[in-house]
Design a protein around this motif. Structure first.
Motif, PDB file in Angstrom:
ATOM      1  N   ALA A 122       0.810  -1.230   0.000  1.00  0.00           N
ATOM      2  CA  ALA A 122       0.000   0.000   0.000  1.00  0.00           C
ATOM      3  C   ALA A 122       0.839   1.274   0.000  1.00  0.00           C
ATOM      4  CB  ALA A 122      -0.978  -0.015   1.177  1.00  0.00           C
ATOM      5  N   VAL A 123       1.985   1.216  -0.643  1.00  0.00           N
ATOM      6  CA  VAL A 123       2.862   2.385  -0.766  1.00  0.00           C
ATOM      7  C   VAL A 123       2.628   2.998  -2.146  1.00  0.00           C
ATOM      8  CG1 VAL A 123       5.291   3.104  -0.899  1.00  0.00           C
ATOM      9  CG2 VAL A 123       4.570   1.463   0.830  1.00  0.00           C
ATOM     10  N   PRO A 124       2.602   4.320  -2.251  1.00  0.00           N
ATOM     11  CA  PRO A 124       2.422   4.944  -3.562  1.00  0.00           C
ATOM     12  C   PRO A 124       3.490   4.471  -4.557  1.00  0.00           C
ATOM     13  CG  PRO A 124       2.271   6.596  -1.834  1.00  0.00           C
ATOM     14  CD  PRO A 124       2.729   5.321  -1.180  1.00  0.00           C
ATOM     15  N   VAL A 125       3.053   4.273  -5.791  1.00  0.00           N
ATOM     16  CA  VAL A 125       3.967   3.810  -6.835  1.00  0.00           C
ATOM     17  C   VAL A 125       4.713   5.026  -7.383  1.00  0.00           C
ATOM     18  CG1 VAL A 125       4.173   2.588  -9.022  1.00  0.00           C
ATOM     19  CG2 VAL A 125       2.414   1.913  -7.373  1.00  0.00           C
ATOM     20  N   ASP A 126       5.883   5.251  -6.801  1.00  0.00           N
ATOM     21  CA  ASP A 126       6.707   6.391  -7.163  1.00  0.00           C
ATOM     22  C   ASP A 126       8.148   6.015  -6.834  1.00  0.00           C
ATOM     23  OD1 ASP A 126       8.107   9.107  -6.269  1.00  0.00           O
ATOM     24  OD2 ASP A 126       6.451   9.620  -7.622  1.00  0.00           O
TER      25      ASP A 126
END
Length: 158
Positions: free
Chosen positions: A96-100
């Motif tokens: 659930a970590v932003p894809v960046d």
């Protein structure tokens, strides 16, 4: 130093346990294994959270067998080149970590720090639990610790 056996390139079980060959790196195989997990995380992160969690859980369960079998075949408990556990630990870190790229890099750094440092209870688990589960569990715990830090950073808007 544990050199990668030739079976890494011939045996599909060893190839997977050695992180698609990334664990055959002559130096810092755990770091190279984690690095190899990043593009696979990016692909997994394109799915829904439930699918991501199922894939990560499946990789953990399969990893217990892969790592245990490879360890037995090689006659070395937790050979340095066995890095499937790093794959799973990194994927846990990145739940659930932003894809960046910045989050991917921060997750990489945090996971490697916890995996190398092994704060309590990781080090005792690493020493006491054997076989495939033992190989996997310390990296799973390092991934959980790194995930908690990462989620805290996300929560507080860093």
């Amino acid at each position: 130093m544990n050199r990668a056996p030739a079976s890494v390139w011939r045996n599909p079980i060893h190839f997977l346990a050695f992180g698609l060959g990334s664990g055959a790196a002559p130096k810092a195989p755990g770091t190279f294994g984690t690095l190899a997990a990043v593009p696979l995380w990016y692909l997994m992160a394109q799915t829904s959270l439930p699918v991501y969690l199922v894939l990560t859980l499946a990789a953990f369960v399969i990893g217990i067998w892969l790592c245990g079998r490879t360890s037995r075949d090689l006659g070395v408990h937790d050979h340095g080149g066995i890095v499937w556990d790093e794959f799973v630990g990194y994927w846990i870190t990145m739940i659930a970590v932003p894809v960046d790229w910045i989050w991917a890099l921060l997750g990489f750094i945090l996971f490697r720090l916890f995996d190398i440092w092994k704060p309590w209870p990781i080090r005792p688990v690493d020493r006491r639990v054997h076989g495939g589960l033992g190989i996997m569990l310390d990296d799973v715990l390092a991934g959980v610790f790194a995930a908690l830090v990462l989620q805290g950073l996300i929560l507080f808007g860093c």
